[in-house]
Design an enzyme around this catalytic site. Structure first.
Site, mmCIF file in Angstrom:
data_model
loop_
_atom_site.group_PDB
_atom_site.id
_atom_site.type_symbol
_atom_site.label_atom_id
_atom_site.label_comp_id
_atom_site.label_asym_id
_atom_site.label_seq_id
_atom_site.Cartn_x
_atom_site.Cartn_y
_atom_site.Cartn_z
ATOM 1 N N ASP A 1 34.053 1.535 -49.443
ATOM 2 C CA ASP A 1 32.852 1.941 -49.966
ATOM 3 C C ASP A 1 32.321 0.707 -49.765
ATOM 4 O OD1 ASP A 1 30.925 3.388 -51.554
ATOM 5 O OD2 ASP A 1 31.299 1.989 -53.085
ATOM 6 N N CYS B 1 31.904 6.591 -49.255
ATOM 7 C CA CYS B 1 30.537 6.263 -49.573
ATOM 8 C C CYS B 1 29.738 7.329 -48.538
ATOM 9 C CB CYS B 1 30.578 4.861 -48.981
ATOM 10 S SG CYS B 1 28.876 4.280 -49.154
ATOM 11 N N HIS C 1 29.105 6.377 -56.666
ATOM 12 C CA HIS C 1 28.759 5.683 -57.788
ATOM 13 C C HIS C 1 28.242 6.461 -59.049
ATOM 14 C CE1 HIS C 1 28.456 2.075 -55.098
ATOM 15 N NE2 HIS C 1 28.326 1.005 -56.114
ATOM 16 N N CYS D 1 26.471 10.734 -54.140
ATOM 17 C CA CYS D 1 26.764 9.078 -54.035
ATOM 18 C C CYS D 1 27.931 8.750 -55.152
ATOM 19 C CB CYS D 1 25.523 8.328 -54.630
ATOM 20 S SG CYS D 1 25.945 6.680 -54.731
ATOM 21 N N GLU E 1 26.490 -0.982 -60.740
ATOM 22 C CA GLU E 1 27.023 -2.278 -60.043
ATOM 23 C C GLU E 1 27.021 -3.437 -60.902
ATOM 24 O OE1 GLU E 1 28.262 -3.370 -56.702
ATOM 25 O OE2 GLU E 1 28.827 -1.295 -56.333
HETATM 26 N N1 DGL Z 1 28.381 4.467 -53.159
HETATM 27 C C1 DGL Z 1 27.790 4.808 -51.989
HETATM 28 C C2 DGL Z 1 27.229 6.205 -51.733
HETATM 29 O O1 DGL Z 1 28.149 6.973 -52.194
HETATM 30 C C3 DGL Z 1 26.533 3.868 -51.711
HETATM 31 C C4 DGL Z 1 25.807 3.187 -52.767
HETATM 32 C C5 DGL Z 1 25.144 1.863 -52.057
HETATM 33 O O2 DGL Z 1 25.804 1.073 -51.775
HETATM 34 O O3 DGL Z 1 23.834 1.867 -52.109
HETATM 35 O O4 DGL Z 1 26.237 6.346 -51.111
#
Ligand code: DGL
Length: 274
Positions: free
Chosen positions: A10, A73, A194, A192, A158
């Site tokens: 990721d 990711c 995150h 995403c 983050e």
């Molecule tokens: N966690 C990632 C995703 O699933 C990317 C987040 C990022 O680095 O902007 O898109």
């Protein structure tokens, strides 16, 4: 042939939400996680840059003995997966595999939406790539998809602000915007990795009756099914139940944050990608 761990990649911490689910479903394997924290977020980066960074990460995980790498990711899956699978794998090693998170997520949406109106909340990069729309159009052409970019959500995670009162504004604003654009939406994909860390706030502002689709468990199930269908790959995976963590940022910073995200004590090693 020597076996190796499953690589999980990721841009930063988000993939840990996927790793957690994969380990819950498939605890017997060894895992090697790589977070490109020094260069996160990827969401606002161009196609070329995301592809280049992702390829470097995949090469690194291959060098460390991974035969199978999951791009945990969405941004990397949207912008780099296809090129890596088609152009780079045959050259690097045609026996190894790189899988993404978008396809496994899209495969379950068709059964979930009754109104046939689905929302995607994701990074700008993922939304602009239209990968979810394209994949959904192949599997469920009757579904109408509306994508909403949430550029502030990854930085909130983050920077460990996902529980803060300040996060309320940004979470609410994007959800309201999405549902204003299509009030018939009954299912929303968190596109995403995150975003599950913002789940408390997302639940708070998402109207009841709108289903929130988190992808971790679907990616884990899809991996289980992939390994059952590919015994030649399964045999190449080591089975010690371990997880090791690599980061491109300082190991100590990663260790303390990832310990919170994973809910267990972890150790990390710093690596340099090129
Ligand atoms: N966690 C990632 C995703 O699933 C990317 C987040 C990022 O680095 O902007 O898109």
């Amino acid at each position: 042939m020597q076996g190796g761990p499953i690589g999980v990649f990721d841009s930063g911490y988000g993939g840990l939400t996927v790793l957690r689910e994969i380990r819950r479903t498939l605890p017997q394997y060894d895992y090697l996680y790589l977070g490109d924290n020094a260069r996160a977020p990827y969401g606002t980066r161009s196609f070329d840059v995301v592809y280049e960074f992702t390829l470097q990460a995949v090469r690194h995980l291959f060098e460390r003995g991974c035969h199978l790498v999951i791009l945990a990711c969405n941004t990397a899956s949207a912008k780099a997966l296809r090129s890596i699978q088609q152009n780079d794998l045959p050259r690097l090693d045609p026996e190894r595999r790189v899988l993404g998170v978008i396809r496994p997520t899209v495969e379950v949406v068709g059964e979930m939406s009754k109104s046939r109106h689905v929302g995607i909340m994701a990074t700008e990069g993922t939304i602009r790539s239209h990968t979810y729309e394209l994949e959904l159009a192949k599997l469920c052409p009757d579904i109408q998809v509306t994508g909403e970019a949430c550029p502030m959500w990854v930085p909130l995670v983050e920077n460990e602000e996902y529980d803060s009162p300040g996060a309320d504004y940004f979470v609410r604003q994007r959800i309201e915007n999405l549902l204003r654009r299509d009030p018939l939406i009954d299912s929303v994909i968190l596109g995403c990795t995150h975003y599950p860390l913002l789940l408390g706030k997302i639940r708070q502002f998402m109207p009841q009756g709108v289903r929130i689709i988190e992808q971790g468990s679907y990616v884990a199930e899809s991996l289980r099914s992939y390994l059952a269908r590919h015994p030649e790959m399964e045999r190449r995976l080591t089975k010690g139940g371990s997880a090791h963590f690599l980061t491109t940022e300082q190991a100590e910073a990663f260790r303390s944050k990832a310990t919170v995200f994973m809910g267990q004590q972890i150790e990390a090693e710093r690596v340099f990608l090129e």
